[in-house]
Enzyme design. Sequence first.
Site, short mmCIF file in Angstrom:
data_model
loop_
_atom_site.label_atom_id
_atom_site.label_comp_id
_atom_site.label_asym_id
_atom_site.label_seq_id
_atom_site.Cartn_x
_atom_site.Cartn_y
_atom_site.Cartn_z
N ARG A 255 18.52 16.84 -18.07
CA ARG A 255 18.26 15.77 -17.10
C ARG A 255 17.98 16.37 -15.71
O ARG A 255 17.13 15.88 -14.97
CB ARG A 255 19.47 14.82 -17.01
CG ARG A 255 19.51 13.83 -18.15
CD ARG A 255 20.88 13.26 -18.37
NE ARG A 255 21.36 12.40 -17.31
CZ ARG A 255 22.60 11.93 -17.25
NH1 ARG A 255 23.47 12.24 -18.19
NH2 ARG A 255 22.97 11.16 -16.27
N ARG B 21 32.81 11.49 -15.85
CA ARG B 21 32.50 10.08 -15.59
C ARG B 21 32.96 9.17 -16.74
O ARG B 21 32.81 9.49 -17.91
CB ARG B 21 31.00 9.87 -15.39
CG ARG B 21 30.68 8.38 -15.32
CD ARG B 21 29.29 8.04 -14.90
NE ARG B 21 28.30 8.90 -15.49
CZ ARG B 21 27.09 9.05 -15.00
NH1 ARG B 21 26.75 8.41 -13.91
NH2 ARG B 21 26.22 9.83 -15.57
N ARG C 184 29.51 7.90 -21.46
CA ARG C 184 28.10 7.79 -21.82
C ARG C 184 27.65 8.89 -22.77
O ARG C 184 28.06 10.04 -22.61
CB ARG C 184 27.25 7.83 -20.54
CG ARG C 184 26.91 6.46 -20.03
CD ARG C 184 26.31 6.50 -18.66
NE ARG C 184 25.13 7.34 -18.53
CZ ARG C 184 24.43 7.43 -17.40
NH1 ARG C 184 24.79 6.73 -16.35
NH2 ARG C 184 23.37 8.23 -17.33
N LYS D 140 24.51 7.43 -7.31
CA LYS D 140 23.63 6.26 -7.09
C LYS D 140 24.32 4.97 -7.50
O LYS D 140 24.32 4.00 -6.75
CB LYS D 140 22.31 6.41 -7.89
CG LYS D 140 21.48 7.62 -7.50
CD LYS D 140 20.16 7.68 -8.25
CE LYS D 140 20.30 7.98 -9.73
NZ LYS D 140 20.90 9.29 -10.06
N ARG E 279 11.01 7.33 -10.43
CA ARG E 279 11.44 8.66 -10.86
C ARG E 279 10.28 9.64 -10.97
O ARG E 279 10.48 10.78 -11.35
CB ARG E 279 12.10 8.56 -12.22
CG ARG E 279 13.60 8.77 -12.16
CD ARG E 279 14.13 8.51 -13.54
NE ARG E 279 15.37 9.17 -13.78
CZ ARG E 279 16.55 8.57 -13.69
NH1 ARG E 279 16.63 7.34 -13.29
NH2 ARG E 279 17.63 9.22 -14.00
P1 AP5 Z 1 27.44 7.78 -10.48
O1 AP5 Z 1 27.53 6.87 -9.32
O2 AP5 Z 1 27.59 7.20 -11.84
O3 AP5 Z 1 26.11 8.68 -10.37
P2 AP5 Z 1 24.58 8.30 -10.62
O4 AP5 Z 1 23.78 8.98 -9.58
O5 AP5 Z 1 24.42 6.81 -10.75
O6 AP5 Z 1 24.37 9.05 -12.00
P3 AP5 Z 1 23.56 8.73 -13.31
O7 AP5 Z 1 23.97 9.75 -14.28
O8 AP5 Z 1 23.71 7.28 -13.72
O9 AP5 Z 1 22.11 8.98 -12.87
P4 AP5 Z 1 20.97 9.38 -13.78
O10 AP5 Z 1 19.84 9.27 -12.83
O11 AP5 Z 1 21.08 10.66 -14.48
O12 AP5 Z 1 21.06 8.32 -14.96
P5 AP5 Z 1 20.41 6.88 -15.16
O13 AP5 Z 1 21.46 6.00 -15.69
O14 AP5 Z 1 19.65 6.45 -13.96
O15 AP5 Z 1 28.53 8.93 -10.25
C1 AP5 Z 1 28.70 9.95 -11.20
C2 AP5 Z 1 30.19 10.35 -11.27
O16 AP5 Z 1 30.56 10.95 -10.04
C3 AP5 Z 1 31.14 9.16 -11.45
O17 AP5 Z 1 32.18 9.57 -12.29
C4 AP5 Z 1 31.66 8.85 -10.05
O18 AP5 Z 1 32.99 8.36 -10.07
C5 AP5 Z 1 31.62 10.24 -9.41
N1 AP5 Z 1 31.27 10.21 -7.99
C6 AP5 Z 1 30.19 9.58 -7.44
N2 AP5 Z 1 30.14 9.80 -6.11
C7 AP5 Z 1 31.22 10.59 -5.83
C8 AP5 Z 1 31.72 11.17 -4.62
N3 AP5 Z 1 31.09 10.98 -3.45
N4 AP5 Z 1 32.84 11.92 -4.69
C9 AP5 Z 1 33.47 12.13 -5.89
N5 AP5 Z 1 33.05 11.61 -7.06
C10 AP5 Z 1 31.93 10.84 -7.03
O19 AP5 Z 1 19.33 7.20 -16.29
C11 AP5 Z 1 19.72 7.59 -17.59
C12 AP5 Z 1 18.47 7.92 -18.40
O20 AP5 Z 1 17.63 6.74 -18.49
C13 AP5 Z 1 17.56 9.00 -17.79
O21 AP5 Z 1 17.96 10.30 -18.14
C14 AP5 Z 1 16.19 8.61 -18.39
O22 AP5 Z 1 16.10 9.05 -19.72
C15 AP5 Z 1 16.24 7.09 -18.40
N6 AP5 Z 1 15.70 6.50 -17.16
C16 AP5 Z 1 16.39 5.82 -16.20
N7 AP5 Z 1 15.57 5.41 -15.24
C17 AP5 Z 1 14.32 5.83 -15.56
C18 AP5 Z 1 13.05 5.73 -14.91
N8 AP5 Z 1 12.88 5.11 -13.72
N9 AP5 Z 1 11.99 6.30 -15.52
C19 AP5 Z 1 12.11 6.92 -16.74
N10 AP5 Z 1 13.30 7.06 -17.39
C20 AP5 Z 1 14.39 6.51 -16.80
#
Ligand code: AP5
Length: 217
Positions: A172, A126, A161, A13, A87
């Site tokens: 997660r 990552r 992270r 994402k 979410r």
């Molecule tokens: P990356 O692009 O970083 O993936 P991402 O989908 O953004 O992953 P996140 O871990 O950030 O998502 P998440 O939903 O778990 O965490 P968030 O920060 O939203 O890519 C990941 C890796 O893969 C990178 O190393 C990249 O280089 C590689 N990659 C990507 N695409 C690739 C490809 N096509 N090919 C090869 N490699 C690739 O949330 C964190 C926490 O915050 C949650 O657990 C929760 O506690 C809280 N939170 C956040 N939002 C909410 C909400 N709306 N409601 C309640 N709690 C929330």
Amino acid sequence: MNIILLAPPAAGKGTQSSKIVSFYHLKHISTGDLLRNCLKKNDDLATSLREVMNAGKLVSDEIILKLIENELVDSDYEGVVLDGFPRNLTQAKKYEELLNKLNQTLDLVLYLDTEKEVLEKRIVGRRTCSSCGKIYNVMIEEEKPKVEELCDNCNISLTHREDDNSETFTKRFETYMKETEPLIQFYENKGILKRIDASLSTEEVFNLIRKEMDLLK
Ligand code: AP5
């Protein structure tokens, strides 16, 4: 143009959001990034957020909706890419209400579809630049920085992270399956969800996204 990126943890994402916003000049709202900014304050709120995030659970809807509302109301923008929000169904319905108030519509939900095994590999490798936010992966050749553990743009050490480990990933992912996965059907019923094969390379995924977004113009 209002777009949601719906996906399990580490599906890409953040990576795709950054490509989309620079290509289409949209505003990027990542609830994960907003929460990680709150953690930097090291106050009582930060302590409780850290506990929830490291347990792989969802932060309360109340906090999340306040963050989103501030971002949507206080900014000058032509469209938004939402990364990590909504979410759950409560957040999705509340977002509809907010858009109605602002006389806007949700145009497209891109579901980044990937296998759990792929996600686990992506999460453990990552790394992120704390200055420019660029995302890397030290376990995937095409996503590595040019110099080991240093940002290509800022030349500073990359960070790992706190919630990027196998144990928290498992939690997660469970939270995603229980709370967020039902949104696929929710948006499918509205006819605005498009599936994207997110197991492909980042450029290939972006090309698929562009095809869908260009149909909206
Ligand atoms: P990356 O692009 O970083 O993936 P991402 O989908 O953004 O992953 P996140 O871990 O950030 O998502 P998440 O939903 O778990 O965490 P968030 O920060 O939203 O890519 C990941 C890796 O893969 C990178 O190393 C990249 O280089 C590689 N990659 C990507 N695409 C690739 C490809 N096509 N090919 C090869 N490699 C690739 O949330 C964190 C926490 O915050 C949650 O657990 C929760 O506690 C809280 N939170 C956040 N939002 C909410 C909400 N709306 N409601 C309640 N709690 C929330």
